[in-house]
Scaffold this active site. Sequence first.
Site, mmCIF file in Angstrom:
data_model
loop_
_atom_site.group_PDB
_atom_site.id
_atom_site.type_symbol
_atom_site.label_atom_id
_atom_site.label_comp_id
_atom_site.label_asym_id
_atom_site.label_seq_id
_atom_site.Cartn_x
_atom_site.Cartn_y
_atom_site.Cartn_z
ATOM 1 N N HIS A 1 139.831 22.768 50.868
ATOM 2 C CA HIS A 1 140.322 23.748 51.826
ATOM 3 C C HIS A 1 141.249 23.101 52.840
ATOM 4 O O HIS A 1 142.202 23.739 53.317
ATOM 5 C CB HIS A 1 139.147 24.414 52.542
ATOM 6 C CG HIS A 1 138.517 25.509 51.737
ATOM 7 N ND1 HIS A 1 137.259 25.994 51.978
ATOM 8 C CD2 HIS A 1 138.978 26.216 50.673
ATOM 9 C CE1 HIS A 1 136.970 26.953 51.113
ATOM 10 N NE2 HIS A 1 137.999 27.095 50.313
ATOM 11 N N CYS B 1 158.840 31.122 38.323
ATOM 12 C CA CYS B 1 157.934 31.337 39.453
ATOM 13 C C CYS B 1 156.738 30.391 39.397
ATOM 14 O O CYS B 1 155.830 30.487 40.209
ATOM 15 C CB CYS B 1 157.457 32.784 39.497
ATOM 16 S SG CYS B 1 156.627 33.349 37.992
#
Length: 812
Positions: free
Chosen positions: A445, A741
């Site tokens: 995180h 992408c």
Amino acid sequence: MSGGAIVLAPLAGVVRPLAQVPDAVFASGMMGPGLAIDPTGDTLHAPIDGLVASIHAARHALTIEAVNGAKLLLHLGIDTVALGGAGIQLLVAEGMRVTAGTPLLRFDLDRLVREATAIVTPVIATGNGNRIEALATGMVTVGMPLFRLVQGDDAPVVETADGEGSSRRVAVRLPHGIHARPAATIGAAARTAGAAVTLIHGDRRAPANSVTALLGLGAACGSVVTIEAKGERAVEAIEAIAAVLQDATPETAAAPPPLIITGGSPGEPGIAAAPGVAIGPSICWQRPVAQPIEATGEPAFEARRLADALDAVRATLAAGAAADGARGAVIAAHGAMLDDPVLLDAAQASIAAGRSASVAYTVAIAEQAALLTGSGDARIAGRVDDLRDLEARVLAALAGGGPAAPSDVRGAIVIADELLPSDVLALADAGAAGFALAGGGPTSHAAILAAGAGVPMLVALGTTLAGVTDGTMLILDADHGRVEVDPPADRLTEVEAEDARRRAEAQRSADGPCRTVDGARIELFANLGSRADAEAAVAAGAEGCGLLRTEFLFLDRATPPDEAEQRAAYTAIAGVLGDRPLVLRLLDVGGDKPAPYLNLPAEDNPALGVRGVRVSLADPALLDTQLAAAIATGCRIMVPMVASVGELDMVIARAEALGGAAASIGVMVETPAAAMTADLLASRAAFLSIGTNDLTQYALAMDRGNPAVAGGIDGLHPAVLRLIAQTCAGAARHARPVGVCGGLAADVLAVPILLGLGVTELSVPPSRLAAIRAVVRRLDLRTARDHARAMLDQPSAAAVRAAAACFAGEMR
């Protein structure tokens, strides 16, 4: 072998899960379970009483056989066999009896750091049926408990039921065992059924509503767990949870392989966790930590103190969770962990036993952290940082305040062993220019938040920056995985000038069209997943959205969103973009993104089964709802995981039936089949967009979730580049635009090759817009075409990267 043996730390250093060892054989667990230590000392000690069963001729590896028959392999560093014993002094001989703590060998740490691939040292329990329970995280000293060695669980699947409840034994087929996403899905299934559910693995029990307890079960692929449930819908809950556990869908969120520049390049290698380049003085940073207070009052008083502290932290987290994007999502996850009933019950039990509130909470966190670390899964072990973050917040609240705010970091590169998510948020908000960490991981995180804040981060640098003092000038190049320490004045001037030029160029061109030096128009779009992403993209000069991931609406819930909810979400993002194009990718679940309400069947090869467009076509109502919302919003529509013209035609037919005959519908080229038939698809599709992450996985037949092969995955492999060239050539036959992408679009070395092959649109994370725009504006497209053609004939991805780095140097 009987279980329960305690294995002690044979080295002083930092504990790492095996998944972080830069060698596929160890990282994949092929040799057995264990942990690794990144050493700070120079002596290897016996981790257990036993016999020195074997010593390798190169003196870098020993096997200790305990009296109960357990065998432990101690492997000093990675590729140290090539040293032939140089720098290693044996202190024991084969057949010698040793006790725990006996010195086994002494080594030249500096030499091994310089000459070996890595010095991280695995401690492996060899043999069949073994598993471990981790007992240590972070720094350890010699003789500290490292892990407990216990029996495996190979029981067959059986089912039982009784009048009071039901139970079922299920073999876990999740490739990475029970980790965060399936744990959350299990909790959602139990809540939906309204049943009290417990999962049992060996001697561990976990309520289904506790994410940390589920992770702490240590249930890997192949483990057998018992699901017990009570309530009117107990059987329904068991079946739903069993379906989650038996989902063999591969994980595809594995970290990308580190890009290590060698052959005379300055600096030391690391793993890029957040891209970009930063220049500044170093600051060696340590988190101020409130220490637990041992003095206690009455249990009722301590319980009230803990409840008040939790309320204070809960309020802080609730305010932060309102933020959109990664920041809000991570803080919301911390809020869920804060209210985890297993964690709270453990703390309350410690208080009842006479401990203070702060000691009780510290002990409860330590117990849960040990369970997660013992999972053997790097991503699950990475959630330990989230628990430690909660601990720091709660201890600070118990001490009467909040976490200390960082100071004097503006413009500096922060050097630390590891950073917690709240550290990253505070340091980034205080103006830190970059992060260089001895430990950490690229999927933590903390890494996600650094990337979201646009602050470059390198992790897993080990001891390479151990001697750096405050104020030392650094060049942190996360794009190329290196740090330059105290560079010469001319080098510093060169990089500062380049950085200033790049920033000025990005500022000048933020609102204008993106063109190459010779005038070729390249559309520069952004990949989005939220309204906050859209706001950041517009501020950074994005010309539109090339990929809106719609999964954020569909995952971690019991039922799919209806048309009104979808339309509102898409409209909010379109409103931020204004008249800029918005390319919406239809639901892309299956594979690494299961949705429990879809009841997808268990598959032997789920990566080759029902995923992407196949999921939507199998559920026409789900597809029609999303198409209707997209058409009403005026989005361009992109169909994921297409492998045939027939799949595209079916989506187009359903869109036309909903009144979307004029809708712009394109395909995402992620399979070799789509690349090779791009001309056929282009005859029906309005545009093609290449998803290089999945295209690379399928082209190379390498599962990104399998650590034994994931290190070989690189989108610049010549085979992948040839598929991209084929896609561009097929699209050109029908004058259809081709975008990228996937991850390659944000890779500064890949962009010249992509444009040279015929790509005319790049879609990247908002934080990468400026860097990629700068590359495009320095590029002569005619030269790029020659460069790209030459790359198609390179023998390997490594060769392509080396040549691409030279080309990038010539562009500057």
